[in-house]
Design an enzyme around this catalytic site. Structure first.
Site, PDB file in Angstrom:
ATOM      1  N   VAL A   1       2.966  -5.410   2.891  1.00  0.00           N
ATOM      2  CA  VAL A   1       2.251  -6.386   3.724  1.00  0.00           C
ATOM      3  C   VAL A   1       2.795  -7.766   3.356  1.00  0.00           C
ATOM      4  CG1 VAL A   1       0.007  -7.357   4.336  1.00  0.00           C
ATOM      5  CG2 VAL A   1       0.193  -4.928   3.810  1.00  0.00           C
TER       6      VAL A   1
ATOM      7  N   ASP B   1     -13.646   4.683   3.988  1.00  0.00           N
ATOM      8  CA  ASP B   1     -12.960   4.186   2.780  1.00  0.00           C
ATOM      9  C   ASP B   1     -13.435   2.772   2.434  1.00  0.00           C
ATOM     10  OD1 ASP B   1     -11.319   4.453   0.619  1.00  0.00           O
ATOM     11  OD2 ASP B   1      -9.445   4.039   1.693  1.00  0.00           O
TER      12      ASP B   1
ATOM     13  N   GLY C   1       0.846  -1.192   0.000  1.00  0.00           N
ATOM     14  CA  GLY C   1       0.000   0.000   0.000  1.00  0.00           C
ATOM     15  C   GLY C   1       0.876   1.233   0.000  1.00  0.00           C
TER      16      GLY C   1
HETATM   17  N1  LIG Z   1      -4.429  -8.848   6.699  1.00  0.00           N
HETATM   18  C1  LIG Z   1      -4.079  -9.001   5.430  1.00  0.00           C
HETATM   19  N2  LIG Z   1      -3.972 -10.219   4.881  1.00  0.00           N
HETATM   20  C2  LIG Z   1      -3.618 -10.364   3.595  1.00  0.00           C
HETATM   21  N3  LIG Z   1      -3.372  -9.349   2.760  1.00  0.00           N
HETATM   22  C3  LIG Z   1      -3.466  -8.106   3.242  1.00  0.00           C
HETATM   23  C4  LIG Z   1      -3.817  -7.863   4.597  1.00  0.00           C
HETATM   24  N4  LIG Z   1      -3.837  -6.522   4.777  1.00  0.00           N
HETATM   25  C5  LIG Z   1      -3.523  -5.973   3.597  1.00  0.00           C
HETATM   26  N5  LIG Z   1      -3.302  -6.907   2.670  1.00  0.00           N
HETATM   27  C6  LIG Z   1      -2.960  -6.690   1.261  1.00  0.00           C
HETATM   28  O1  LIG Z   1      -1.816  -5.874   1.202  1.00  0.00           O
HETATM   29  C7  LIG Z   1      -1.975  -4.840   0.247  1.00  0.00           C
HETATM   30  C8  LIG Z   1      -1.670  -3.508   0.870  1.00  0.00           C
HETATM   31  O2  LIG Z   1      -2.616  -3.260   1.870  1.00  0.00           O
HETATM   32  P1  LIG Z   1      -2.703  -1.872   2.629  1.00  0.00           P
HETATM   33  O3  LIG Z   1      -3.874  -1.912   3.508  1.00  0.00           O
HETATM   34  O4  LIG Z   1      -1.387  -1.533   3.220  1.00  0.00           O
HETATM   35  O5  LIG Z   1      -2.813  -0.852   1.488  1.00  0.00           O
HETATM   36  P2  LIG Z   1      -3.968  -0.488   0.477  1.00  0.00           P
HETATM   37  O6  LIG Z   1      -5.288  -0.517   1.172  1.00  0.00           O
HETATM   38  O7  LIG Z   1      -3.856  -1.320  -0.745  1.00  0.00           O
HETATM   39  O8  LIG Z   1      -3.539   0.936   0.070  1.00  0.00           O
HETATM   40  P3  LIG Z   1      -3.451   2.254   0.937  1.00  0.00           P
HETATM   41  O9  LIG Z   1      -2.748   1.957   2.214  1.00  0.00           O
HETATM   42  O10 LIG Z   1      -2.646   3.073   0.027  1.00  0.00           O
HETATM   43  O11 LIG Z   1      -4.862   2.696   1.108  1.00  0.00           O
HETATM   44  C9  LIG Z   1      -3.381  -4.954  -0.292  1.00  0.00           C
HETATM   45  O12 LIG Z   1      -3.296  -5.504  -1.569  1.00  0.00           O
HETATM   46  C10 LIG Z   1      -4.100  -5.908   0.608  1.00  0.00           C
HETATM   47  O13 LIG Z   1      -4.924  -6.765  -0.134  1.00  0.00           O
END
Ligand SMILES: Nc1ncnc2c1ncn2[C@@H]1O[C@H](COP(=O)(O)OP(=O)(O)OP(=O)(O)O)[C@@H](O)[C@H]1O
Length: 484
Positions: free
Chosen positions: A121, A234, A116
């Site tokens: 992650v 969001d 993200g």
């Molecule tokens: N608990 C989790 N288990 C598996 N995958 C995860 C988990 N949390 C996040 N991800 C994956 O990691 C990626 C990054 O997640 P993150 O929440 O950091 O950012 P985002 O929502 O994609 O973007 P931003 O933080 O810019 O809003 C995403 O593709 C998400 O599907």
């Protein structure tokens, strides 16, 4: 033979032969290609291509190597097959990066799951409980570059600590490593997001039964959040994660807001989030707006998207998009019939006061109906081509416990060498209890405490540890690891 500085004319070039091939070969497709490589036009200046201006190329003419620099040789005589060594693609051996074990406290680091704007992650395994986890890795340096980055993350953590619901992502643990200037948030593990699933689905939409199942879980999660005075702000398919058991988890509380217990209503003043999912009041620049109705709108856009594969409002750019959202006019594809049509119209009412609230949605006939059966179900897409979504920490453990750990080099999660004989342990506890914890992981992995005694002395590694044979028991123990 001298040319003009760095350049020669074609005729100078042709006279300038010192190779075994004396005669000027007729133009062939190969020589044509060489000419193109060196940017040769007849009687024009010969320019070696940038950026390797003075690059030297060595060719073999059968009598030893000969240097070409694109200046002094008769390029017409060069056989392209000497020039470029041909290798069949099936002869190429790809060297995969070695998977080196890394431990953060009691957690074994696995592969990247996603990235993200705040950080990466990755997958993790809790070596004590054998639960599969995800870790969000924040780097202090990166957070400093994001406006309000550090405050937003601290806000998200303090919020996540308080939340506990089956349809809201749970913060399991947090580890701060000041020496590394990193923060690790250990979360429940999910296999993918609704967004990833939609992208892989025919028509980028889900069958009604599947959409209904996820939407009702979203309502459960939202009801809990709003009851806890939290506005997510969001909600979108990308922030709705799924476990292997298809439990939906609302995630990413980066822009969420929690009202204090004395707040008289849910009025918000800051609207962030993804433009396509923002309500008309934000698009029209309202200074304040009702928070819960914000989430209802975003959930309505999500439901619309999941059921149709389209968005109710679109625009070539954010200004056009906001203009369209601000007007509030949208159409619903004709295949969407009542009662779903009525639900979407209610959730996407321009005026937040008239927009359905959670109770109205809960009581709506589409939500309460048994969805029509479907003979097709969109599967959770494979993770890195692995349709079984196997644990990615497995190869790291194999390498550490069964392969030669040889040079004693370990790597951090970015693949950088973290020169240490032992895997990296960051917490105080780990530093003091390295051997016990390694033993603990080994026992959990192997499930066979006797294994040490049965290994031969020849399996003692340079690092002093003993190789253990991979047994069926090992594999069984891994497969028994909990998924959540
Ligand atoms: N608990 C989790 N288990 C598996 N995958 C995860 C988990 N949390 C996040 N991800 C994956 O990691 C990626 C990054 O997640 P993150 O929440 O950091 O950012 P985002 O929502 O994609 O973007 P931003 O933080 O810019 O809003 C995403 O593709 C998400 O599907």
């Amino acid at each position: 033979m001298a040319g003009n500085g760095n350049s020669l004319t074609m005729s100078e070039k042709i006279c300038n032969t010192n190779s075994s091939a004396e005669s000027v070969a007729p133009a062939t497709p190969e020589t044509e290609l060489v000419n193109r490589v060196f940017s040769v036009e007849s009687d024009e200046e010969l320019k070696p291509i940038d950026p390797v201006e003075n690059a030297k190329i060595w060719i073999s003419d059968g009598h030893g190597a000969k240097e070409l620099d694109g200046m002094d040789d008769d390029l017409e005589n060069v056989n392209i097959l000497q020039f470029f060594h041909r290798v069949d693609s099936d002869q190429i051996i790809y060297q995969t990066k070695k998977k080196r074990l890394k431990l953060i406290g009691k957690y074994v680091m696995g592969d990247l799951l996603g990235e993200g704007s705040y950080g990466k992650v990755k997958e993790m395994l809790d070596s004590e409980s054998l639960c599969r986890r995800a870790v969000k890795i924040f780097k202090e340096k990166k957070l400093r570059r994001i406006p309000n980055g550090e405050q937003n993350v601290e806000k998200e953590i303090s919020l996540l600590r308080k939340l506990r619901h089956q349809n809201v992502i749970r913060l399991i643990d947090e580890l701060r490593v000041p020496e590394k200037k990193k923060l690790y948030l250990i979360l429940e593990f999910c296999v993918g997001s609704l967004q990833v699933m939609l992208e892989s689905a025919p028509g980028k939409k889900l069958p009604a039964k599947q959409a209904h199942c996820y939407f009702t879980q979203l309502l459960d999660g939202l009801e809990y959040l709003h009851g806890a005075r939290v506005v997510h702000k969001d909600i979108k398919p990308g922030n709705l994660l799924l476990t292997l058991e298809e439990v939906l988890k609302i995630s990413d509380f980066g822009v969420a807001e929690r009202f204090n217990m004395f707040a008289k209503d849910d009025t918000c003043f800051i609207g962030q989030g993804s433009p396509a999912f923002q309500p008309p009041e934000i698009a029209n620049g309202a200074e304040s707006f009702p928070g819960f109705k914000f989430d209802i709108w975003s959930s309505g856009v999500t439901l619309y998207n999941v059921m149709t594969g389209q968005y109710p409002f679109e625009g070539d750019n954010i200004f056009r998009l906001f203009e369209n959202i601000g007007k509030g006019d949208f159409t619903i594809p004709s295949e969407i019939e009542d009662p779903l049509r009525d639900l979407l119209l209610g959730m996407l009412r321009k005026n937040p006061v008239e927009r359905f609230n959670l109770q109205q949605i809960r009581q709506h006939s589409w939500v309460n109906m048994k969805p029509p059966p479907s003979d097709y179900k969109v599967p959770i897409p494979p993770l890195k081509n692995d349709q079984w979504h196997n644990m990615t920490v497995f190869p790291y453990l194999i390498d550490y416990y069964y392969e030669d750990y040889g040079n004693g080099v370990t790597y951090d999660e970015d693949g950088n060498v973290a020169n240490s004989e032992k895997p990296q342990y960051f917490t105080e506890r780990e530093l003091n209890a390295t051997d016990q914890d390694k033993q603990l992981v080994a026992e959990q992995v192997n499930g066979n405490k006797q294994a040490n005694q049965s290994t031969s002395s020849s399996s003692i590694r340079r690092s002093g540890r003993k190789k253990r044979p991979i047994t069926c028991m090992t594999v069984r123990n891994f497969s028994m690891c909990k998924q959540s």
